[in-house]
Write an enzyme that holds these catalytic residues in place. Structure first.
Site, short mmCIF file in Angstrom:
data_model
loop_
_atom_site.label_atom_id
_atom_site.label_comp_id
_atom_site.label_asym_id
_atom_site.label_seq_id
_atom_site.Cartn_x
_atom_site.Cartn_y
_atom_site.Cartn_z
N VAL A 117 -140.59 -15.33 24.32
CA VAL A 117 -141.62 -15.24 23.27
C VAL A 117 -141.09 -15.45 21.86
O VAL A 117 -141.88 -15.48 20.92
CB VAL A 117 -142.36 -13.88 23.33
CG1 VAL A 117 -143.20 -13.79 24.58
CG2 VAL A 117 -141.39 -12.72 23.22
N TYR A 118 -139.80 -15.61 21.69
CA TYR A 118 -139.29 -15.83 20.34
C TYR A 118 -139.78 -17.18 19.83
O TYR A 118 -139.50 -18.23 20.42
CB TYR A 118 -137.76 -15.81 20.33
CG TYR A 118 -137.13 -14.45 20.55
CD1 TYR A 118 -137.90 -13.28 20.56
CD2 TYR A 118 -135.77 -14.31 20.73
CE1 TYR A 118 -137.32 -12.04 20.77
CE2 TYR A 118 -135.17 -13.06 20.92
CZ TYR A 118 -135.95 -11.94 20.94
OH TYR A 118 -135.38 -10.70 21.15
#
Length: 323
Positions: free
Chosen positions: A52-53
């Site tokens: 999710v970065y």
């Protein structure tokens, strides 16, 4: 850079790890390349990311740098899954289907056939832990994951998961938690649980989300995370009166040692019992090199004791020692 075993496993990681949360957001691909080369040149091996970065861009950037700039086999690649990426049926969570789908997506973005450490980013109350752990079993059995860990688990959650996996090839080897002079809450239960089960600690935000560098004492620098819309709440979490007292103690220690507050704060975390690696992120290579300088620093016992005292947390029942 010194290499340490991750808990009781055979996996060795550099005692300072490179975090990539800003890659693809505040750090572009060119700057990320410069960071990775500088980190590897100084002996760093652990590179930590997550699906999710920056919406997966962090993994894509890292994948594009492997091979040409730094040989894949010289790095320990760690990523995570569980956090919600989208609203689809497999867009997040710790179900078996969602986790294995997320792993395949991470491998594609990274351009690799396996990751060295795959971590569950958070506990999912909606999914039985037995199902979640079965995804780790499948991932390791497939060869797509070499070692498994968790992140942001409380003490009882960590103990439950580690007990379920004990003796399996997918047994847990690590837990990744926020840990710094400003955040010592894991010493109550999570850190003792990790020690009991032989898990190594990967400490994220070892600089107190940047506050322990001292740069926020007078104001918020315009080029800092604290000045950005998306990271300001993250930094402000540690801007309070207690933090100010601790930061002043770190600054005083740094002055006495002729070094930087950053090096003092990082060295304190890095050498705490149970810590395998302190994971640092940086906006640019200059910031990263400032962190890596701490490799040369070992805190004198008197200074370490003073920092322990000023940052100490209260242990209540039943955590405190009795009798």
């Amino acid at each position: 850079m010194e290499q340490r075993h991750l808990g009781r496993s055979g996996l060795r990681v550099s005692r300072i790890g490179l975090g990539t949360m800003t890659w693809g957001q505040d750090t572009d691909a060119d700057e990320a390349a410069s960071q990775l080369v500088a980190f590897a040149d100084l002996g760093g091996t652990l590179v930590d990311t997550a699906d999710v970065y920056a919406g997966g861009e962090s993994e894509r950037i890292l994948g594009g740098l492997l091979g040409d700039l730094v040989p894949r086999e010289e790095l320990v690649i760690a990523t995570k899954a569980v956090a919600r990426r989208d609203d689809g049926p497999f867009g997040g969570g710790a179900s078996r289907g969602a986790l294995l789908f997320a792993l395949d997506c991470s491998l594609r973005r990274l351009g690799v056939d396996h990751v060295d450490l795959w971590q569950l980013h958070a506990w999912d109350v909606a999914v039985p832990i037995e199902e979640t752990m079965s995804a780790l079993d499948a991932a390791v059995a497939s060869g797509k994951v070499r070692y498994a860990g968790v992140s942001n688990y409380s003490g009882w959650q960590l103990g439950t998961a580690a007990t379920l996996q004990r003796g399996k090839t997918s047994s847990l080897v690590s837990t990744q938690m926020e840990y710094s002079l400003l955040e010592r809450g894991i010493e109550r239960e999570a850190l003792p649980a990790a020690s009991h089960h032989g898990l190594g600690l990967l400490a994220w935000a070892p600089l107190g989300r940047g506050v322990l560098t001292g740069k926020y004492r007078a104001a918020t620098p315009a080029d800092s995370r604290g000045a950005s819309a998306h990271f300001a709440p993250y930094v402000d979490y540690h801007r309070n009166e207690r933090a100010a007292r601790i930061v002043q103690a770190v600054v005083t220690a740094a002055d006495g040692l002729a070094t930087t507050p950053l090096s003092v704060a990082l060295a304190w975390v890095r050498d705490r019992p149970g810590v395998s690696s302190a994971v640092v992120g940086a906006r640019d290579t200059g910031q990263l090199l400032g962190s890596l300088v701490s490799e040369e620093l070992t805190l004198p016992a008197a200074i370490r004791a003073a920092l322990d005292d000023v940052s100490d947390i209260e242990l209540g029942y039943p955590e405190q020692r009795l009798g």
